[in-house]
Design an enzyme around this catalytic site. Structure first.
Site, PDB file in Angstrom:
ATOM      1  N   TYR A   1     -82.830  46.629  30.891  1.00  0.00           N
ATOM      2  CA  TYR A   1     -82.244  46.111  29.650  1.00  0.00           C
ATOM      3  C   TYR A   1     -82.032  47.245  28.645  1.00  0.00           C
ATOM      4  CZ  TYR A   1     -82.024  43.345  25.289  1.00  0.00           C
ATOM      5  OH  TYR A   1     -81.651  42.812  24.076  1.00  0.00           O
TER       6      TYR A   1
ATOM      7  N   LYS B   1     -78.536  48.826  26.785  1.00  0.00           N
ATOM      8  CA  LYS B   1     -78.319  48.875  25.335  1.00  0.00           C
ATOM      9  C   LYS B   1     -78.068  50.320  24.867  1.00  0.00           C
ATOM     10  CE  LYS B   1     -78.597  44.469  24.681  1.00  0.00           C
ATOM     11  NZ  LYS B   1     -77.418  43.700  24.284  1.00  0.00           N
TER      12      LYS B   1
ATOM     13  N   ALA C   1     -81.703  50.376  29.255  1.00  0.00           N
ATOM     14  CA  ALA C   1     -80.647  51.272  29.743  1.00  0.00           C
ATOM     15  C   ALA C   1     -79.267  50.740  29.355  1.00  0.00           C
ATOM     16  CB  ALA C   1     -80.753  51.426  31.260  1.00  0.00           C
TER      17      ALA C   1
ATOM     18  N   ALA D   1     -71.925  32.889  22.740  1.00  0.00           N
ATOM     19  CA  ALA D   1     -72.029  32.187  21.451  1.00  0.00           C
ATOM     20  C   ALA D   1     -72.616  30.795  21.573  1.00  0.00           C
ATOM     21  CB  ALA D   1     -70.640  32.113  20.820  1.00  0.00           C
TER      22      ALA D   1
ATOM     23  N   SER E   1     -79.629  46.934  20.717  1.00  0.00           N
ATOM     24  CA  SER E   1     -81.029  46.577  20.468  1.00  0.00           C
ATOM     25  C   SER E   1     -81.809  47.840  20.129  1.00  0.00           C
ATOM     26  CB  SER E   1     -81.630  45.951  21.733  1.00  0.00           C
ATOM     27  OG  SER E   1     -83.040  45.863  21.617  1.00  0.00           O
TER      28      SER E   1
ATOM     29  N   THR F   1     -72.179  28.186  28.948  1.00  0.00           N
ATOM     30  CA  THR F   1     -72.417  26.794  28.554  1.00  0.00           C
ATOM     31  C   THR F   1     -71.765  26.503  27.209  1.00  0.00           C
ATOM     32  OG1 THR F   1     -74.661  27.426  29.199  1.00  0.00           O
ATOM     33  CG2 THR F   1     -74.331  25.138  28.506  1.00  0.00           C
TER      34      THR F   1
HETATM   35  N1  LIG Z   1     -83.671  38.188  20.689  1.00  0.00           N
HETATM   36  C1  LIG Z   1     -84.017  39.445  20.448  1.00  0.00           C
HETATM   37  O1  LIG Z   1     -85.170  39.752  20.168  1.00  0.00           O
HETATM   38  C2  LIG Z   1     -82.958  40.519  20.442  1.00  0.00           C
HETATM   39  C3  LIG Z   1     -83.292  41.765  19.899  1.00  0.00           C
HETATM   40  C4  LIG Z   1     -82.333  42.784  19.886  1.00  0.00           C
HETATM   41  C5  LIG Z   1     -81.073  42.542  20.399  1.00  0.00           C
HETATM   42  N2  LIG Z   1     -80.777  41.317  20.931  1.00  0.00           N
HETATM   43  C6  LIG Z   1     -79.426  41.118  21.441  1.00  0.00           C
HETATM   44  O2  LIG Z   1     -78.796  40.129  20.651  1.00  0.00           O
HETATM   45  C7  LIG Z   1     -77.808  39.460  21.437  1.00  0.00           C
HETATM   46  C8  LIG Z   1     -78.022  37.968  21.351  1.00  0.00           C
HETATM   47  O3  LIG Z   1     -79.299  37.680  21.885  1.00  0.00           O
HETATM   48  P1  LIG Z   1     -80.077  36.309  21.618  1.00  0.00           P
HETATM   49  O4  LIG Z   1     -81.484  36.649  21.334  1.00  0.00           O
HETATM   50  O5  LIG Z   1     -79.306  35.457  20.675  1.00  0.00           O
HETATM   51  O6  LIG Z   1     -80.071  35.726  23.113  1.00  0.00           O
HETATM   52  P2  LIG Z   1     -79.884  34.273  23.720  1.00  0.00           P
HETATM   53  O7  LIG Z   1     -80.351  33.224  22.778  1.00  0.00           O
HETATM   54  O8  LIG Z   1     -80.460  34.333  25.082  1.00  0.00           O
HETATM   55  O9  LIG Z   1     -78.273  34.169  23.801  1.00  0.00           O
HETATM   56  C9  LIG Z   1     -77.543  34.933  24.716  1.00  0.00           C
HETATM   57  C10 LIG Z   1     -76.130  34.415  24.744  1.00  0.00           C
HETATM   58  O10 LIG Z   1     -75.412  35.116  25.763  1.00  0.00           O
HETATM   59  C11 LIG Z   1     -74.813  34.177  26.635  1.00  0.00           C
HETATM   60  N3  LIG Z   1     -74.685  34.730  27.976  1.00  0.00           N
HETATM   61  C12 LIG Z   1     -75.678  35.208  28.777  1.00  0.00           C
HETATM   62  N4  LIG Z   1     -75.170  35.572  29.963  1.00  0.00           N
HETATM   63  C13 LIG Z   1     -73.836  35.330  29.900  1.00  0.00           C
HETATM   64  C14 LIG Z   1     -72.771  35.488  30.818  1.00  0.00           C
HETATM   65  N5  LIG Z   1     -72.963  35.955  32.058  1.00  0.00           N
HETATM   66  N6  LIG Z   1     -71.518  35.146  30.422  1.00  0.00           N
HETATM   67  C15 LIG Z   1     -71.305  34.653  29.188  1.00  0.00           C
HETATM   68  N7  LIG Z   1     -72.262  34.481  28.278  1.00  0.00           N
HETATM   69  C16 LIG Z   1     -73.525  34.809  28.641  1.00  0.00           C
HETATM   70  C17 LIG Z   1     -75.722  32.955  26.576  1.00  0.00           C
HETATM   71  O11 LIG Z   1     -75.029  31.760  26.912  1.00  0.00           O
HETATM   72  P3  LIG Z   1     -75.063  31.072  28.365  1.00  0.00           P
HETATM   73  O12 LIG Z   1     -76.440  31.240  28.918  1.00  0.00           O
HETATM   74  O13 LIG Z   1     -74.679  29.658  28.071  1.00  0.00           O
HETATM   75  O14 LIG Z   1     -74.026  31.788  29.159  1.00  0.00           O
HETATM   76  C18 LIG Z   1     -76.068  32.926  25.088  1.00  0.00           C
HETATM   77  O15 LIG Z   1     -75.035  32.313  24.362  1.00  0.00           O
HETATM   78  C19 LIG Z   1     -77.936  40.037  22.847  1.00  0.00           C
HETATM   79  O16 LIG Z   1     -76.993  41.064  23.028  1.00  0.00           O
HETATM   80  C20 LIG Z   1     -79.341  40.606  22.850  1.00  0.00           C
HETATM   81  O17 LIG Z   1     -79.479  41.638  23.812  1.00  0.00           O
HETATM   82  C21 LIG Z   1     -81.683  40.299  20.962  1.00  0.00           C
END
Ligand SMILES: NC(=O)c1ccc[n+]([C@@H]2O[C@H](COP(=O)([O-])OP(=O)(O)OC[C@H]3O[C@@H](n4cnc5c(N)ncnc54)[C@H](OP(=O)(O)O)[C@@H]3O)[C@@H](O)[C@H]2O)c1
Length: 248
Positions: A158, A162, A160, A18, A145, A43
């Site tokens: 990735y 999802k 796989a 978050a 996703s 973070t």
């Molecule tokens: N962006 C797209 O196009 C897209 C499309 C379809 C689905 N999604 C899905 O939507 C969700 C959110 O994605 P987003 O685009 O908002 O990505 P993002 O901006 O990269 O955010 C990812 C979040 O996950 C946290 N995170 C990553 N690794 C972690 C860990 N080991 N432990 C705890 N927290 C962790 C990150 O925080 P920290 O790095 O601070 O830990 C960040 O808060 C994900 O499940 C992604 O697969 C995204």
């Protein structure tokens, strides 16, 4: 089999990942609606710090790595002590990928699977045991996703994870026999740190295929998650695609 009452709206929701992006947008939305919200990421960003000041009694944020199962469980217990039993879980934390499978190191494949699939399943198990142990019912939303349903180069591991989480969602819905509504939201690409790695050629291809000619936004995903957590609904075991028909 005896008939169960509908699963009530979640009142205490835990959201992983978050610190930014979609996770931060979901946290903000639920806090604004009076829901108690706990959230973690590795973070704690200024945005989360500001929400903690604005909602001191209804929020609980922690710096936790989801792959650290023990640390995650300690945080869950802290949340319960402050906000009460967690009856809504949103598995949102994930890492992306931008490398052809043949060029992705085995260690990186393991890290993607650990973060995006194994750790959420372990957290879900821990949450379910505590929820059901207290005789409560709940709502689960897995953020998956469109990559779990359609193929995209550079996203093999990735995708796989999802697809795996979509499958787990359906089986949890069955296994919980109406005590938990378990669904997934499967967005198309939206602008975030994760998708910033997409090149213009990939973006153009997605936009050409999308009838509206624009990408989905996090603000278009948030109300669907809110509905799955809070509204009276019999939606269960589904993966709801939110991509403006780009994948149809
Ligand atoms: N962006 C797209 O196009 C897209 C499309 C379809 C689905 N999604 C899905 O939507 C969700 C959110 O994605 P987003 O685009 O908002 O990505 P993002 O901006 O990269 O955010 C990812 C979040 O996950 C946290 N995170 C990553 N690794 C972690 C860990 N080991 N432990 C705890 N927290 C962790 C990150 O925080 P920290 O790095 O601070 O830990 C960040 O808060 C994900 O499940 C992604 O697969 C995204």
């Amino acid at each position: 089999m005896s008939e169960l009452e509908p699963v009530p709206a979640a009142s205490v929701v835990l959201i992983s990942g978050a610190s930014r992006g979609l996770g931060l947008a979901m946290v903000t939305d639920l806090l604004e609606r009076g829901v108690k919200v706990a959230a973690f990421a590795r973070t704690i960003t200024p945005e989360l710090e500001a929400l903690a000041v604005q909602y001191p009694d209804t929020s609980c944020f922690g710096s936790v790595d989801i792959t650290d199962a023990a640390g995650t469980q300690v945080f869950v217990k802290e949340v319960e002590a402050k906000l009460g039993v967690i009856d809504g879980l949103v598995n949102n934390a994930a890492v992306g990928q931008d490398s052809l499978h043949v060029h992705t190191a085995p260690e990186r494949i393991e890290q993607i699977i650990e973060t995006n699939l194994t750790a959420p399943l372990v957290l879900t198990r821990f949450w379910l045991r505590r929820l059901l142990g207290k005789g409560r019912r709940g709502r689960l939303v897995n953020v998956t996703s469109i990559c779990g349903q359609r193929g995209y180069p550079g996203l093999v591991a990735y995708s796989a994870t999802k697809a795996g989480l979509d499958g787990a969602t359906r089986s949890i819905a069955r296994e919980m026999s109406g005590r938990v509504l378990a669904n997934a939201v499967a967005p198309g690409f939206f602008a975030s740190e994760m998708s910033a790695v997409l090149g213009q050629t990939q973006l153009d291809a997605i936009l050409r295929r999308t009838p509206s000619g624009r990408l989905t936004t996090p603000e278009e995903v948030v109300p669907v998650v809110r509905m799955l957590l809070l509204e009276d609904t019999n939606i269960n075991g589904q993966a709801i695609v939110i991509d403006g028909a780009g994948s149809i």
